[in-house]
Design a protein around this motif. Structure first.
Motif, mmCIF file in Angstrom:
data_model
loop_
_atom_site.group_PDB
_atom_site.id
_atom_site.type_symbol
_atom_site.label_atom_id
_atom_site.label_comp_id
_atom_site.label_asym_id
_atom_site.label_seq_id
_atom_site.Cartn_x
_atom_site.Cartn_y
_atom_site.Cartn_z
ATOM 1 N N PRO A 261 0.825 -1.212 0.000
ATOM 2 C CA PRO A 261 0.000 0.000 0.000
ATOM 3 C C PRO A 261 0.859 1.263 0.000
ATOM 4 C CG PRO A 261 0.033 -0.989 2.179
ATOM 5 C CD PRO A 261 0.748 -1.944 1.281
ATOM 6 N N PRO A 262 0.334 2.366 -0.518
ATOM 7 C CA PRO A 262 1.123 3.601 -0.614
ATOM 8 C C PRO A 262 1.392 4.201 0.766
ATOM 9 C CG PRO A 262 -1.153 3.993 -1.246
ATOM 10 C CD PRO A 262 -1.023 2.519 -1.083
ATOM 11 N N PRO A 263 2.521 4.869 0.947
ATOM 12 C CA PRO A 263 2.882 5.442 2.250
ATOM 13 C C PRO A 263 1.847 6.413 2.808
ATOM 14 C CG PRO A 263 4.786 5.426 0.793
ATOM 15 C CD PRO A 263 3.604 5.040 -0.049
ATOM 16 N N TRP A 264 1.159 7.168 1.943
ATOM 17 C CA TRP A 264 0.211 8.163 2.454
ATOM 18 C C TRP A 264 -0.945 7.503 3.199
ATOM 19 C CZ3 TRP A 264 -4.852 7.745 1.103
ATOM 20 C CH2 TRP A 264 -5.177 7.085 -0.083
ATOM 21 N N LEU A 265 -1.312 6.288 2.786
ATOM 22 C CA LEU A 265 -2.434 5.607 3.436
ATOM 23 C C LEU A 265 -2.082 5.280 4.887
ATOM 24 C CD1 LEU A 265 -5.235 4.311 3.264
ATOM 25 C CD2 LEU A 265 -4.110 2.210 2.506
ATOM 26 N N LEU A 266 -0.906 4.722 5.097
ATOM 27 C CA LEU A 266 -0.481 4.403 6.458
ATOM 28 C C LEU A 266 -0.322 5.679 7.275
ATOM 29 C CD1 LEU A 266 0.290 2.152 8.381
ATOM 30 C CD2 LEU A 266 2.653 2.321 7.551
ATOM 31 N N ALA A 267 0.192 6.746 6.648
ATOM 32 C CA ALA A 267 0.385 8.017 7.356
ATOM 33 C C ALA A 267 -0.935 8.588 7.878
ATOM 34 C CB ALA A 267 1.064 9.029 6.431
ATOM 35 N N MET A 268 -2.008 8.388 7.135
ATOM 36 C CA MET A 268 -3.307 8.926 7.566
ATOM 37 C C MET A 268 -3.823 8.228 8.821
ATOM 38 S SD MET A 268 -5.488 9.799 4.118
ATOM 39 C CE MET A 268 -6.686 10.754 5.036
ATOM 40 N N PHE A 269 -3.379 6.982 9.046
ATOM 41 C CA PHE A 269 -3.854 6.231 10.203
ATOM 42 C C PHE A 269 -2.868 6.295 11.375
ATOM 43 C CE2 PHE A 269 -6.622 4.752 6.934
ATOM 44 C CZ PHE A 269 -7.802 4.445 7.589
ATOM 45 N N ARG A 270 -1.837 7.114 11.219
ATOM 46 C CA ARG A 270 -0.921 7.402 12.311
ATOM 47 C C ARG A 270 -1.220 8.799 12.847
ATOM 48 N NH1 ARG A 270 4.621 4.986 9.503
ATOM 49 N NH2 ARG A 270 4.304 2.807 10.117
ATOM 50 N N LYS A 271 -0.359 9.312 13.675
ATOM 51 C CA LYS A 271 -0.547 10.659 14.231
ATOM 52 C C LYS A 271 -0.440 11.684 13.108
ATOM 53 C CE LYS A 271 1.264 13.861 17.693
ATOM 54 N NZ LYS A 271 -0.036 14.094 18.351
ATOM 55 N N HIS A 272 -1.458 12.529 12.963
ATOM 56 C CA HIS A 272 -1.458 13.531 11.899
ATOM 57 C C HIS A 272 -0.516 14.683 12.261
ATOM 58 C CE1 HIS A 272 -5.193 12.494 9.352
ATOM 59 N NE2 HIS A 272 -4.805 11.423 10.012
ATOM 60 N N ARG A 273 0.444 14.895 11.388
ATOM 61 C CA ARG A 273 1.370 16.018 11.550
ATOM 62 C C ARG A 273 1.274 16.997 10.384
ATOM 63 N NH1 ARG A 273 4.111 11.594 13.764
ATOM 64 N NH2 ARG A 273 4.910 11.960 15.878
ATOM 65 N N LYS A 274 0.431 16.660 9.421
ATOM 66 C CA LYS A 274 0.198 17.528 8.273
ATOM 67 C C LYS A 274 -1.200 17.244 7.745
ATOM 68 C CE LYS A 274 1.874 14.393 4.691
ATOM 69 N NZ LYS A 274 2.745 14.234 3.506
ATOM 70 N N GLY A 275 -1.675 18.114 6.880
ATOM 71 C CA GLY A 275 -2.997 17.921 6.305
ATOM 72 C C GLY A 275 -2.949 17.005 5.093
ATOM 73 N N PHE A 276 -4.061 16.342 4.838
ATOM 74 C CA PHE A 276 -4.219 15.525 3.645
ATOM 75 C C PHE A 276 -5.330 16.134 2.789
ATOM 76 C CE2 PHE A 276 -2.398 12.805 6.861
ATOM 77 C CZ PHE A 276 -1.395 12.132 6.183
ATOM 78 N N SER A 277 -5.346 15.790 1.518
ATOM 79 C CA SER A 277 -6.320 16.374 0.604
ATOM 80 C C SER A 277 -7.730 15.847 0.886
ATOM 81 C CB SER A 277 -5.946 16.063 -0.843
ATOM 82 O OG SER A 277 -6.180 14.692 -1.116
ATOM 83 N N ALA A 278 -8.712 16.597 0.424
ATOM 84 C CA ALA A 278 -10.100 16.171 0.563
ATOM 85 C C ALA A 278 -10.336 14.812 -0.087
ATOM 86 C CB ALA A 278 -11.024 17.222 -0.039
ATOM 87 N N LEU A 279 -9.713 14.583 -1.249
ATOM 88 C CA LEU A 279 -9.912 13.310 -1.948
ATOM 89 C C LEU A 279 -9.371 12.144 -1.134
ATOM 90 C CD1 LEU A 279 -10.966 11.991 -4.538
ATOM 91 C CD2 LEU A 279 -8.654 12.213 -5.491
ATOM 92 N N GLN A 280 -8.221 12.322 -0.489
ATOM 93 C CA GLN A 280 -7.675 11.256 0.356
ATOM 94 C C GLN A 280 -8.623 10.942 1.512
ATOM 95 O OE1 GLN A 280 -3.911 13.479 0.528
ATOM 96 N NE2 GLN A 280 -2.853 11.511 0.320
ATOM 97 N N HIS A 281 -9.187 11.967 2.131
ATOM 98 C CA HIS A 281 -10.134 11.747 3.217
ATOM 99 C C HIS A 281 -11.401 11.049 2.707
ATOM 100 C CE1 HIS A 281 -8.340 13.786 6.702
ATOM 101 N NE2 HIS A 281 -7.831 14.651 5.860
ATOM 102 N N LEU A 282 -11.899 11.455 1.567
ATOM 103 C CA LEU A 282 -13.121 10.850 1.042
ATOM 104 C C LEU A 282 -12.897 9.380 0.694
ATOM 105 C CD1 LEU A 282 -14.499 13.690 -1.255
ATOM 106 C CD2 LEU A 282 -15.355 12.980 0.985
ATOM 107 N N ILE A 283 -11.729 9.059 0.150
ATOM 108 C CA ILE A 283 -11.412 7.661 -0.146
ATOM 109 C C ILE A 283 -11.429 6.852 1.136
ATOM 110 C CG2 ILE A 283 -9.596 6.100 -0.913
ATOM 111 C CD1 ILE A 283 -8.756 8.271 -2.905
#
Length: 283
Positions: A261-283
């Motif tokens: 899986p892509p690194p951004w997916l795992l990053a979203m389920f760890r401690k948030h230290r930056k924002g993610f795009s609306a599309l990533q959240h909707l997915i």
């Protein structure tokens, strides 16, 4: 000064373009000088600036314009409150940039190459209002279908980021081609488009902040069986995403460069230290 009534879900960019047509003004810079007192105002589609001056000259309500006629709601929930407030203020100002504050310039998910439209909506708009216009819900990268008609959006010849940066181009029925018909979308594409529409309609004045996003994703991982103690099982999450989204679609939208899986997916389920795009959240 005269300014047309903004239609439901219409981009401010679209309203400014229609204003020039309604007044019969041939020069873009003449209109900008009338509206803003400055002929060099940039034609920004998603996060326009100079809104305080525009409101003073036209009577528009700036808060209503930002929340209902720009793409501010696609960025605001996913950045800290202080940055959200700063972004709002930058849109009012005449001497500040908005793209960096929103995080759009460094985000994995970029903006569409062209302004997009739904041919069925164009026909409905012509019948109801006498003219078409640019809707916000058509202009989000990764949202490729009309949430109302369930058909694929089509590219117009108007760039989302313009080469001539001071020109506001109206939506036009001339974009419609007799030889091109929008195809029907999949159930997942329609569901994603409707979710984006709900996001655009949010009235929340406060951003959740990184801590609350962190807590939400930890809860979601546990709910779908993707946690083992404190560890997130990224492969479980990835399987669920691939059940709904094709790899080709993820590649096109900048969400699958190398490795699964892509690194951004795992990053979203760890401690948030930056924002993610609306599309990533909707997915």
């Amino acid at each position: 000064m005269y300014f047309p009534r903004l239609y439901p879900d219409e981009l401010l960019y679209s309203g400014i373009a229609r204003c020039r047509v309604h007044l019969g003004i041939g020069s873009h810079k003449t209109l900008l000088h009338m509206l803003f007192g400055d002929s060099k105002v940039a034609a920004i589609t998603d996060l326009p600036t100079h809104l305080a001056v525009l409101a003073n000259n036209t009577g528009l309500d700036t808060a209503n314009v930002i929340m209902h006629h720009t793409l501010f709601p696609l960025y605001a929930p996913f950045i800290p409150q202080a940055r959200r407030t700063d972004l709002f203020q930058a849109m009012l100002a005449a001497d500040r940039s908005t793209i960096g504050l929103a995080g759009a310039s460094t985000a994995m998910v970029k903006w569409p190459e062209w302004l997009r439209y739904c041919p069925a909506c164009f026909e409905d708009m012509a019948a109801c209002f006498g003219e078409p216009y640019w809707r916000r819900s058509w202009q989000m990268q990764g949202i490729d279908v009309c949430p109302e008609h369930g058909c694929q959006l089509l590219d117009s010849p108007i760039p989302f980021r313009r080469a001539q940066r001071h020109e506001f181009h109206p939506a036009s029925p001339l974009f419609l081609s007799r030889n091109v018909r929008a195809s029907l979308a999949s159930e997942e594409e329609i569901r994603l488009a409707k979710a984006a529409t709900q996001l655009l309609a949010l009235e929340e004045a406060q951003s959740p902040g990184y801590d609350r996003w962190t807590n939400l994703y930890r809860y979601m991982a546990a709910e779908c069986g993707a946690r083992r103690g404190r560890q997130v099982r990224a492969e479980v999450l990835w399987e669920k995403i691939l059940a709904s989204h094709h790899r080709d679609w993820l590649v096109v939208n900048g969400l699958l460069a190398s490795g699964e899986p892509p690194p951004w997916l795992l990053a979203m389920f760890r401690k948030h230290r930056k924002g993610f795009s609306a599309l990533q959240h909707l997915i």
